[in-house]
Motif scaffolding. Sequence first.
Motif, short mmCIF file in Angstrom:
data_model
loop_
_atom_site.label_atom_id
_atom_site.label_comp_id
_atom_site.label_asym_id
_atom_site.label_seq_id
_atom_site.Cartn_x
_atom_site.Cartn_y
_atom_site.Cartn_z
N GLU A 29 12.96 -59.36 5.11
CA GLU A 29 13.50 -58.67 3.93
C GLU A 29 14.91 -58.14 4.15
O GLU A 29 15.69 -58.02 3.19
CB GLU A 29 12.56 -57.52 3.55
CG GLU A 29 11.18 -57.98 3.10
CD GLU A 29 10.19 -56.83 2.99
OE1 GLU A 29 9.09 -57.06 2.44
OE2 GLU A 29 10.50 -55.71 3.45
N ASN A 30 15.24 -57.80 5.40
CA ASN A 30 16.54 -57.20 5.69
C ASN A 30 17.09 -57.80 6.99
O ASN A 30 16.60 -57.48 8.07
CB ASN A 30 16.40 -55.69 5.83
CG ASN A 30 17.75 -54.99 5.90
OD1 ASN A 30 18.76 -55.61 6.22
ND2 ASN A 30 17.77 -53.70 5.62
N PRO A 31 18.11 -58.64 6.91
CA PRO A 31 18.63 -59.36 8.08
C PRO A 31 19.11 -58.45 9.22
O PRO A 31 19.14 -58.89 10.37
CB PRO A 31 19.80 -60.17 7.51
CG PRO A 31 19.50 -60.33 6.06
CD PRO A 31 18.80 -59.07 5.67
N ILE A 32 19.47 -57.21 8.93
CA ILE A 32 19.96 -56.35 10.03
C ILE A 32 18.84 -56.01 11.01
O ILE A 32 19.11 -55.58 12.14
CB ILE A 32 20.64 -55.06 9.51
CG1 ILE A 32 19.61 -54.11 8.89
CG2 ILE A 32 21.77 -55.37 8.55
CD1 ILE A 32 20.18 -52.73 8.59
N TYR A 33 17.60 -56.19 10.58
CA TYR A 33 16.46 -55.94 11.47
C TYR A 33 15.86 -57.24 12.01
O TYR A 33 14.77 -57.22 12.58
CB TYR A 33 15.39 -55.14 10.74
CG TYR A 33 15.85 -53.75 10.38
CD1 TYR A 33 16.06 -52.79 11.36
CD2 TYR A 33 16.10 -53.40 9.05
CE1 TYR A 33 16.51 -51.52 11.04
CE2 TYR A 33 16.55 -52.12 8.72
CZ TYR A 33 16.75 -51.20 9.72
OH TYR A 33 17.20 -49.93 9.40
N ASP A 34 16.58 -58.34 11.83
CA ASP A 34 16.09 -59.64 12.29
C ASP A 34 16.65 -59.91 13.69
O ASP A 34 17.61 -60.66 13.86
CB ASP A 34 16.50 -60.74 11.31
CG ASP A 34 15.75 -62.04 11.58
OD1 ASP A 34 14.76 -62.01 12.33
OD2 ASP A 34 16.17 -63.08 11.04
N PHE A 35 16.02 -59.32 14.68
CA PHE A 35 16.51 -59.40 16.05
C PHE A 35 15.99 -60.65 16.76
O PHE A 35 14.96 -61.22 16.38
CB PHE A 35 16.08 -58.16 16.84
CG PHE A 35 16.56 -56.88 16.26
CD1 PHE A 35 17.88 -56.48 16.43
CD2 PHE A 35 15.71 -56.05 15.54
CE1 PHE A 35 18.34 -55.28 15.90
CE2 PHE A 35 16.16 -54.85 15.00
CZ PHE A 35 17.47 -54.47 15.18
N LEU A 36 16.69 -61.06 17.80
CA LEU A 36 16.21 -62.12 18.66
C LEU A 36 14.91 -61.70 19.33
O LEU A 36 14.76 -60.56 19.77
CB LEU A 36 17.25 -62.46 19.72
CG LEU A 36 18.52 -63.18 19.24
CD1 LEU A 36 19.56 -63.17 20.35
CD2 LEU A 36 18.19 -64.61 18.84
N MET A 37 13.96 -62.63 19.41
CA MET A 37 12.68 -62.30 20.03
C MET A 37 12.84 -61.84 21.47
O MET A 37 12.10 -60.97 21.94
CB MET A 37 11.73 -63.50 19.96
CG MET A 37 11.14 -63.76 18.59
SD MET A 37 9.88 -65.06 18.68
CE MET A 37 9.33 -65.11 16.96
#
Length: 328
Positions: free
Chosen positions: A154-162
């Motif tokens: 929903e929010n790319p800023i919280y889409d971190f690398l695993m």
Amino acid sequence: MSKMIKILSIDGGGIKGLIPALILAEIEKRTQKPVADLFDLVAGASTGGILALGLVTPDENNNPAYKAEEIARLYELKGQFAFPKAFRALSFVLKNLQKLGIISEKYPKKFLYKVFEDLYNSNKLSDALAEVLIPAYDIEKRKVFFFNSKKAKENPIYDFLMKDVAYAGSAAPTYFDPLKLNIADSDYLVLVDGGVYANNPALCALAEAKKMYPDAKDFLVISLGTGNPSKTWLYEDAKKWKRSDWTRKVLDISGHGVADTVDYQLGCLLPDINGQKRYYRFNVILNPNNEAIDNASPQNLGALRALAEQFIYENDETINNLCKTLTE
């Protein structure tokens, strides 16, 4: 009748993550389905987060990159990269250097990052094949933080690398350095192992699932531990301990205390429905020699595997019933 929401939760426990990995391998074997297809939400704290992310990591064809048995083998083959033998052999010296303030953490994070880079490649949270929840703690903001695949989508800023999620969620204080993660503009997170407050994240996972599926009425939670301790601390010894003696012991006590508390709470919240269990807690009894979270010696790994296999043998019927419920 609403769909049953199926939740998997995996405790923290360092190298003892081999135990839940082997139990999950047995579940995959009996159901002939990968974990990512069996569960709507997979949560994991510390080593449980490492395992959870591995089980929802996609390959180039968007299929599960690993079976649980393969990740179990990674614990056995790569454990010494995360907890190098040279550092274990020098543990006494390192502890004293830490007390003197000459060095900081016990293990350089480069060893753990090497394992994660190989395991997760360039995958991000949003790539997860099932929803995933990983707890961490922000030591600067003094707030809990949850890595959440739904939030990442929903929010790319919280889409971190695993690989960053895995490290931040398992950066156990006194073992590994915190991780600083940049987010929006000048904001950032300074994260350590979520096991400091949610070593058993099953209740967090149930709460998140209720938020994700507000219309659902039926929830199934499978909670996997990394072993109950059998070692005891006697009063006559404890009353002589100094503050430094308590440091690691408090972490151990709080971790197991939280896990047992969550077990009690979920047992109350998820009673059987028409004779069918809605809450399973699988946890072996450890031997005193197998309780360390960083003992990646072949002998200890062999002992942990044996404990898991014995548990599976002794709980054959219960595991069969669970697998039947999972595939209905």
